[in-house]
Design a protein around this motif. Structure first.
Motif, PDB file in Angstrom:
ATOM      1  N   GLN A 174      36.700  45.087  77.668  1.00 22.20           N
ATOM      2  CA  GLN A 174      37.981  45.534  77.097  1.00 22.20           C
ATOM      3  C   GLN A 174      38.906  44.339  76.844  1.00 22.20           C
ATOM      4  O   GLN A 174      39.562  44.249  75.805  1.00 22.20           O
ATOM      5  CB  GLN A 174      38.633  46.563  78.038  1.00 22.20           C
ATOM      6  N   LYS A 175      38.918  43.386  77.795  1.00 23.10           N
ATOM      7  CA  LYS A 175      39.732  42.171  77.626  1.00 23.10           C
ATOM      8  C   LYS A 175      39.318  41.422  76.365  1.00 23.10           C
ATOM      9  O   LYS A 175      40.148  40.968  75.593  1.00 23.10           O
ATOM     10  CB  LYS A 175      39.492  41.228  78.827  1.00 23.10           C
ATOM     11  N   GLU A 224      40.380  43.225  73.219  1.00 20.80           N
ATOM     12  CA  GLU A 224      41.808  43.047  72.938  1.00 20.80           C
ATOM     13  C   GLU A 224      42.129  41.621  72.492  1.00 20.80           C
ATOM     14  O   GLU A 224      43.137  41.382  71.839  1.00 20.80           O
ATOM     15  CB  GLU A 224      42.625  43.404  74.190  1.00 20.80           C
TER      16      GLU A 224
END
Ligand SMILES: Cc1cc2nc3c(=O)[nH]c(=O)nc-3n(C[C@H](O)[C@H](O)[C@H](O)COP(=O)(O)OP(=O)(O)OC[C@H]3O[C@@H](n4cnc5c(N)ncnc54)[C@H](O)[C@@H]3O)c2cc1C
Length: 386
Positions: free
Chosen positions: A380-381, A384
């Protein structure tokens, strides 16, 4: 008797019908990977197994593996049903639904976003990260040093986790054609992958080092890593000592016993109640007649006429700290093998520009579901950031 891995039809129905349909869904809140047992059990109750499978796999791509090996400290501990009689065996329900009702289809409707990410390590953290990234349009190359997927999962004894279950989860993940797997591909330096055009590298390399006892005669011991990787290549009879009192030490003890050792004795510095093992693991120690010698430390190992002699002393708590009791050292002769299983470690890892760490190498020895959660979080990091 062989361990029953899955529920039969009647058992599955009985388990799902015990669900109380709690409004606040504590089971979901307790799952590190955010899986929602409340939902998949309700779908299963309504005979909608397609939706049940989706509910599990969308949250946890290693759902069948976790179903077989998740400890009882997550969803089962939170299960409200325990207030009436006992928790629903949610992991087993999950594993059974996937075993019976999952069918894989190639995922072809995901558009490549022109960004490539490298994942180092095909253990649960790396696999979960790869799945999430590829579902979000990244092309993902997974580099695995060994010749098979699974990482530390391959050390979990086959009767608890057969390799084909790891393969089934991987096949589900690899339906996404944006994922490629490279086995026998040790990566010495993640920076090199950035130079080769990957926009980010996720390092999910686990904990490769067995913690030493730090005592005289250490060379006579075998690490749990070596032992559990191929138990059949070690002695299968005689008296076996295990140092450690956790889940991995338990796996070593049970494996040694089932492979033919006459006596298996675990040496544990603390009390039985301090052992960080599940009820099922406790049961397996009893069923396999494993001796537990608690409040005992091994201070030295020597070898005489081919047999190991262990020098042990008693321990006690002083102001909450574990200390040796002076004058209690004795010799315990006649051991044939000693396996050390007091933990593992990894070199320090801190995220740097476009290099991210996930799973056990970052958080220390954990559980499969926590490694999955960590892989998803790191993915997810990356999503993003790019
Ligand atoms: C004996 C044993 C029993 C366990 N039992 C349970 C259980 O019952 N329930 C539970 O939930 N958890 C259990 N665990 C813990 C669980 O297996 C781990 O927490 C989990 O596998 C960690 O996942 P990971 O992806 O972070 O690392 P790993 O699974 O260790 O995977 C790391 C992978 O990275 C690869 N790698 C390392 N360095 C490189 C490199 N430089 N280049 C390429 N590849 C590399 C390794 O070969 C390995 O395949 C057990 C662990 C052991 C050892």
């Amino acid at each position: 008797m062989p361990k029953q891995l899955y529920l039969n039809h009647a058992q599955l129905n009985a388990e799902i019908n015990r669900c109380l349909n709690c409004k606040n869904q504590p089971c979901m809140k307790a799952c590190p990977a955010g899986c929602n047992p409340h939902d998949f059990i309700q779908y299963a109750k309504n005979n909608d197994f397609d939706k049940a499978v989706k509910a599990i796999t969308q949250a946890n791509p290693m759902g069948q593996t976790c179903g077989l090996v998740c400890p009882d400290k997550f969803c089962m501990k939170a299960c409200t049903r325990a207030n009436i009689d006992f928790s629903i065996n949610i992991p087993k329900v999950q594993a059974t639904i996937l075993e019976k009702y999952r069918c894989n289809n190639k995922k072809t409707n995901i558009t490549y976003n022109n960004k490539k990410v490298a994942v180092i390590g095909a253990g649960p953290a790396g696999m979960a990260a790869a799945e999430k990234l590829a579902n979000n349009g990244f092309r993902v190359a997974v580099f695995e040093a060994s010749d098979k997927i699974g990482g530390a999962l391959n050390m979990i004894p086959n009767n608890r986790l057969p390799f084909d279950v790891i393969e089934k989860d991987w096949k589900f993940i690899a339906q996404n054609e944006l994922i490629s797997l490279h086995l026998n591909a040790f990566v010495a330096n993640p920076e090199h992958l950035l130079q080769k055009g990957f926009c980010a590298v996720i390092v999910a390399s686990g904990e490769p080092n067995c913690i030493d006892l730090g005592i005289e005669g250490e060379e006579y011991s075998i690490s749990y890593l070596d032992y559990l990787k191929s138990p059949d290549s070690y002695l299968s009879s005689g008296n076996i000592a295990i140092v450690g009192g956790g889940a991995v030490a338990t796996d070593c003890a049970v494996t040694a016993r089932q492979n033919g050792a006459e006596n298996v004795e675990m040496f544990i510095r603390r009390r039985i109640c301090d052992m960080r093992i599940t009820e099922e693991e406790r049961k397996s120690l009893i069923e396999n007649n494993i001796d537990l010698t608690t409040m005992t430390k091994i201070k030295k190992i020597s070898k005489t006429n081919g047999k190991l002699v262990l020098y042990t002393c008693k321990t006690h708590f002083v102001n909450g700290k574990l200390e040796e009791i002076e004058g209690t050292t004795i010799q315990r002769p006649n051991f044939d093998m000693l396996i050390k299983a007091i933990g593992s470690s990894a070199p320090k890892c801190n995220d740097s520009e476009n290099i991210f760490y996930a799973g056990d190498c970052k958080h220390g020895g954990s559980t499969v579901v926590e490694a999955v959660a960590s892989g998803k979080d790191v993915a997810q990091k990356v999503i993003e950031s790019f």
